[in-house]
Design an enzyme around this catalytic site. Structure first.
Site, PDB file in Angstrom:
ATOM      1  N   ASN A   9       0.875  -1.175   0.000  1.00 33.58           N
ATOM      2  CA  ASN A   9       0.000   0.000   0.000  1.00 33.58           C
ATOM      3  C   ASN A   9       0.912   1.225   0.000  1.00 33.58           C
ATOM      4  O   ASN A   9       1.521   1.541   1.015  1.00 33.58           O
ATOM      5  CB  ASN A   9      -0.895  -0.038   1.247  1.00 33.58           C
ATOM      6  CG  ASN A   9      -1.746   1.219   1.380  1.00 33.58           C
ATOM      7  OD1 ASN A   9      -1.814   2.038   0.460  1.00 33.58           O
ATOM      8  ND2 ASN A   9      -2.402   1.360   2.518  1.00 33.58           N
ATOM      9  N   GLY A 173       3.019   2.306  10.774  1.00 33.44           N
ATOM     10  CA  GLY A 173       3.972   3.400  10.579  1.00 33.44           C
ATOM     11  C   GLY A 173       4.725   3.786  11.842  1.00 33.44           C
ATOM     12  O   GLY A 173       5.402   4.804  11.878  1.00 33.44           O
TER      13      GLY A 173
HETATM   14  P1  13P Z   1       3.375   0.336   7.635  1.00 33.56           P
HETATM   15  O1  13P Z   1       3.880  -0.950   7.032  1.00 33.56           O
HETATM   16  O2  13P Z   1       4.109   1.543   7.140  1.00 33.56           O
HETATM   17  O3  13P Z   1       3.285   0.257   9.128  1.00 33.56           O
HETATM   18  O4  13P Z   1       1.862   0.527   7.102  1.00 33.56           O
HETATM   19  C1  13P Z   1       0.968  -0.533   7.215  1.00 33.56           C
HETATM   20  C2  13P Z   1      -0.285  -0.171   6.508  1.00 33.56           C
HETATM   21  O5  13P Z   1      -1.039   0.682   6.963  1.00 33.56           O
HETATM   22  C3  13P Z   1      -0.579  -0.838   5.245  1.00 33.56           C
HETATM   23  O6  13P Z   1      -1.857  -0.564   4.804  1.00 33.56           O
END
Ligand code: 13P
Length: 253
Positions: A9, A173
């Site tokens: 994503n 994140g």
């Molecule tokens: P991260 O891998 O950056 O934590 O994001 C996960 C996410 O929200 C994927 O949709």
């Protein structure tokens, strides 16, 4: 046997030219991948160009969101027909960032899920709890409410086409990944809710991705869990090599 599905994503990252370059890098990297489904979700702006890059390869296109109306005066939105025309095979629905910042509700998730299925595209339905909800012991209530809401009036035949993504909001994140055990506990519970709604066969076959700071270093552990069937990756999907390392971890299971 459920087939692993690793999806990137890209969120609001990458210009059009950067998106084309990343898509090309991924297409090249995954040429030898046979058992794992690989999906990428660029921005709306880049999607049509990326669609041309992935056409005829083993990388599939996803879109990050749609509106549930067919067309009309909905400034800033994109309809399912537009997404279908460029060959998207998946649509991400109900991402926690949509829920948090853009007024996504159980009802709008459900409308989008039904619209996506009616167009013969597969929804990737995102669910997950916030840290305060986890700390208040509300994990199961939150997950079952989100699942029941998303699948309201969805037939068994349609439910079979859906993918779920368990994304604990506190792990997105943040670099704070759920432990293998925490993730597996949530995934097993999610599968039990699907079983209550649709029976054992559909529950056994439904793929449930984990999302939230999944990286090359923790992917193998998460993917080794019984009920974890892939990943929805944010940050680590923005470079072909780290995204590939996660795909490779799935492929080697
Ligand atoms: P991260 O891998 O950056 O934590 O994001 C996960 C996410 O929200 C994927 O949709």
């Amino acid at each position: 046997m459920r087939k692993y599905i690793i999806a990137g994503n890209w969120k609001m990252n990458k210009t059009v030219s950067e998106s084309i370059a990343l898509a090309k890098g991924i297409v090249d990297a995954v040429k030898g991948i046979k058992k794992t489904e690989v999906v990428i979700a660029p921005t709306y702006l880049a999607a049509a160009k990326v669609a041309d890059v992935v056409k005829g390869t083993n990388v599939k296109l996803a879109i990050q969101d749609i509106h549930w109306q067919d067309q009309g005066a909905y400034t800033g939105k994109v309809s399912v027909d537009m997404v279908k025309e460029i060959g998207a095979e998946y649509i991400i629905i109900g991402h926690s960032e949509q829920r948090q910042y853009f007024h996504e509700t159980e009802e709008t998730v459900n409308l989008k899920v039904k619209k996506t299925l009616a167009a013969n595209i597969k929804p990737i339905i995102c669910i997950g709890e916030t840290l305060p909800q986890r700390e208040a012991n509300e994990l199961k209530t939150v997950l079952s409410t989100q699942i029941t809401g998303a699948f309201k009036d969805v037939s068994s035949a349609d439910a079979e086409k859906c993918v779920l993504a368990y994304e604990p909001v506190w792990a997105i994140g943040t670099g704070k990944v759920a432990t293998d055990e925490q993730a597996e506990e949530a995934h097993a519970y999610i599968r039990s809710v699907i079983k209550d709604l649709y029976g054992a066969k559909i529950a056994d076959e439904m793929r449930i991705q984990y999302g939230g700071s999944m990286k090359p270093g923790n992917a193998a552990g998460l993917l080794s869990q019984n009920d974890i069937d892939g990943g929805l990756i944010g940050g680590a999907a923005l470079k072909a090599d780290s995204f590939f390392a996660i795909i490779d971890a799935a492929e080697k299971r």
